[in-house]
Each structure stands twice: as structure tokens, then as C-alpha cells.
Motif scaffolding. Structure first.
Motif, PDB file in Angstrom:
ATOM      1  N   THR A 220       0.825  -1.212   0.000  1.00 15.41           N
ATOM      2  CA  THR A 220       0.000   0.000   0.000  1.00 15.41           C
ATOM      3  C   THR A 220       0.862   1.266   0.000  1.00 15.41           C
ATOM      4  O   THR A 220       0.342   2.371  -0.109  1.00 15.41           O
ATOM      5  CB  THR A 220      -0.941   0.045   1.225  1.00 15.41           C
ATOM      6  N   GLY A 264      -0.518   7.105  -1.766  1.00 13.16           N
ATOM      7  CA  GLY A 264       0.165   6.008  -1.085  1.00 13.16           C
ATOM      8  C   GLY A 264       1.362   6.469  -0.279  1.00 13.16           C
ATOM      9  O   GLY A 264       2.301   5.708  -0.042  1.00 13.16           O
ATOM     10  N   THR A 269       1.262   2.699   8.804  1.00 17.05           N
ATOM     11  CA  THR A 269       0.167   1.838   8.347  1.00 17.05           C
ATOM     12  C   THR A 269      -1.165   2.462   8.743  1.00 17.05           C
ATOM     13  O   THR A 269      -2.130   2.453   7.972  1.00 17.05           O
ATOM     14  CB  THR A 269       0.290   0.439   8.980  1.00 17.05           C
ATOM     15  N   GLN A 272      -2.045   5.281   6.247  1.00 13.85           N
ATOM     16  CA  GLN A 272      -2.477   4.822   4.926  1.00 13.85           C
ATOM     17  C   GLN A 272      -3.803   4.075   4.979  1.00 13.85           C
ATOM     18  O   GLN A 272      -4.572   4.085   4.024  1.00 13.85           O
ATOM     19  CB  GLN A 272      -1.395   3.948   4.281  1.00 13.85           C
ATOM     20  N   THR A 276      -6.882   3.407   2.272  1.00 19.55           N
ATOM     21  CA  THR A 276      -7.071   2.079   1.681  1.00 19.55           C
ATOM     22  C   THR A 276      -8.398   1.456   2.116  1.00 19.55           C
ATOM     23  O   THR A 276      -8.998   0.686   1.369  1.00 19.55           O
ATOM     24  CB  THR A 276      -5.910   1.127   2.045  1.00 19.55           C
TER      25      THR A 276
END
Length: 326
Positions: A220, A264, A269, A272, A276
Motif C-alpha cells: 500500500t 500512497g 500503516t 495509509q 485504503t
């Protein structure tokens, strides 16, 4: 098995308790006791900000960490001679000293006015300083509710599992934020504070070197950005190296953070995941398209954050020294 009615009643009473405490906050709380409090704090914060930009992200992060653990009561400021205060926990130990110094200097400025000496809480000074650093970095200015009292308790153990981690999913973020009365939109808006944030390589090392057996780099993550991060964070990097969380406008409080997520380029995490995951993506797109929409949502969210777990009335105290109880 617990009675569902009792659980519902307990939740209702908890919310009622929170709302009654926050209802005692008001913007003109110090109009009679310290009418110049806002200008005194702003002047001290501006002086510190001109010395180092780190003042802005450090103060903003300090406020968030304070509110999420024992409520907005400046308990994160308390020092412990045996290393057992909130600030000594692994999740708080990376809080930049410039945030603490900003509050200490602002407190000294407020107390230098004879009318204000020991009248304004460290918790309120932190809330005001947070508003001021956001505005100084180019973000929105807003009215701050005041009347918080300072907490007397600060324990290292209390921080455990109370703060979001870089690898959190959307569900984990929503669960943690909703426990403080904050919605998904509030959470996304507050995440936008990463537009002026910075982190250390260890916090996202796994994403760029050993994400999984199938993918060394998190799929990702923008491939070009991932390679740039590898250059800035080689495998034997000094752990003190700081990386901007917004690679495009790191010293401007704006909506570039959300535009980066669309490409991106979220550092964590948990950053993002906001794009996502299709449940939160529309809000990211909305903020990416409109800096004004982000600003309005941020002001609403940080105002709600400032009401979390506050102590008012006769609760707590007005600390003379922000780092120790009276």
C-alpha cells in the motif's frame, strides 16, 4: 452473563458524567481572574516557535497524549523521581522536550502577571498553547474552552494500551477514539495533525524492509516513496533520525497529508489505512479536496478532544509547577 440493561445504564451514566464535567468549561473562564491569559500564553508560545519549529508538532502531540490517557489534566507533564510517571512509558518517552518546555515557559509568563499567579491550570495552558501552535503553523485558529483543573495522578502503567500505534487498522483506531466520544470523522481530522508531525525510523521500519514473507515493502506504500524512506532510514540508521510525516509541506498545517494518502504516501500503516479502507476513504478525499473542510473538521474534533476526562470545580488542583503536584 451481564445484564444488557445494566450495561446500557452504566454507559449512559458514564456519558452523563463526562458531559457534566465538560459543560463546566467555557471560553471566558478567566475573564475575572486572569483576563490576559490568552495573550500571555500566545506571546510565550510565539517566542518558543520562532526558536524552533518543533514547538508546533511537539505541543500538539503532547496535548493528544495527555487527553487520551487520564483526560486533559496535564498529568503527562508530571515527573517522577523513580521513572514511573506517564511520560516514562515507552509510548510517551518519544514526546519531544520542546512540547514540555513550551508549556513551562507559557506557565511562567502567565504567573509573571500578579493577577494571574497560580490561577491558571497547566491543563488549560497546554490547550491554549496547542491552539496557538496550530495557528502559527498556518492552520486554523479557534476559541478554546477553559476551566480544566490539573490532575494529581500520573502513572506509567496507566498509559498501556491507551494510545494508537503506527500499525493500527481502521477498526482499532475507531474503537480507541470512540471510547473517548470521538467519531470516525473526528479521528481522521485529528490524524491530519500529522501534516506537521515527524517520527523515527523504528516506528515504520517493518513497512519498508520486512513487511511480510511475500512483500518486503508494504504494497500500500508508494514504491518511489518507499525507496526514499529506505535512503533516509538505512538498516543501521541512528534511531534518533527524524523523518517528516508530510514529505511535501512538513512545516505547514494544511491538507497535504490527505493528498499524500491518495498517492500512497502515508508514513504509518495507520495513516495509509485511512485511504485504503473504503469506509474512511470518502472523508480523506473530502479533506484532500478542501483545506477549509479539513480545518472546520479539525477545529470541531480538537474541541471535543479538549473535553475528554476533564477535571473541573473542586477536582484536581491548579499546579504551581507543571511538573509536580502542589
Amino acid at each position: 452473563m451481564a445484564n444488557p440493561s445494566l450495561i446500557l445504564l452504566s454507559s449512559f451514566l458514564f456519558c452523563l458524567l463526562l458531559s457534566s464535567a465538560s459543560a463546566q468549561l467555557r471560553q471566558d473562564f478567566y475573564k475575572d481572574t486572569c483576563p490576559n491569559v490568552e495573550s500571555l500564553v500566545r506571546s510565550a508560545v510565539q517566542k518558543k516557535f520562532l526558536q524552533t519549529f518543533v514547538t508546533a508538532p511537539a505541543t500538539l502531540r503532547l496535548f493528544f497524549h495527555d487527553c487520551f490517557v487520564r483526560g486533559c489534566d496535564a498529568s503527562v507533564m508530571l515527573a517522577s523521581p523513580n521513572g514511573r510517571a506517564e511520560k516514562d512509558h515507552g509510548d510517551d518517552i518519544s514526546l519531544a522536550g520542546d512540547g514540555f518546555d513550551t508549556v513551562i515557559k507559557a506557565k511562567a509568563a502567565v504567573d509573571s502577571d500578579p493577577k494571574c499567579t497560580n490561577k491558571v491550570s497547566c491543563a488549560d495552558i497546554l490547550a491554549l498553547a496547542t491552539r496557538d501552535v496550530v495557528a502559527l503553523a498556518g492552520g486554523p485558529s479557534y476559541k478554546v474552552e477553559l476551566g480544566r483543573r490539573d490532575g494529581r495522578i500520573s502513572t506509567k502503567a496507566s498509559v498501556q494500551h491507551k494510545l494508537p500505534h503506527p500499525d493500527f487498522s481502521l477498526d482499532q483506531l475507531n474503537t480507541m477514539f470512540s471510547s473517548h466520544g470521538l467519531t470516525q470523522k473526528d479521528m481522521i481530522a485529528l490524524s491530519g495533525a500529522h501534516t506537521i508531525g515527524f517520527s523515527h525510523c523504528s516506528r515504520f521500519f517493518k513497512r519498508i524492509y520486512r513487511f511480510s514473507n511475500q512483500n518486503r515493502i508494504d504494497p500500500t506504500l508508494n514504491a518511489t516513496y518507499a525507496l526514499q524512506l529506505r535512503q533516509m532510514c538505512p538498516t543501521r540508521v541512528d534511531p534518533r533520525v527524524a523523518i517528516n510525516m508530510d514529505p511535501t509541506t512538513p512545516q505547514t498545517f494544511d491538507n497535504a497529508y490527505f493528498q499524500n494518502l491518495q498517492k500512497g504516501m502515508g508514513l504509518f500503516t495507520s495513516d495509509q489505512a485511512l485511504f485504503t479502507d473504503t469506509r474512511s476513504r470518502p472523508t480523506v478525499n473530502q479533506f484532500a479536496a478542501s483545506n477549509a473542510a479539513f480545518g472546520r473538521a479539525f477545529v470541531s474534533a480538537i474541541t471535543k478532544l479538549g473535553r475528554v476526562g476533564v477535571k473541573t470545580g473542586n477536582q484536581g488542583e491548579i499546579r504551581h509547577d507543571c511538573t509536580s503536584v502542589n
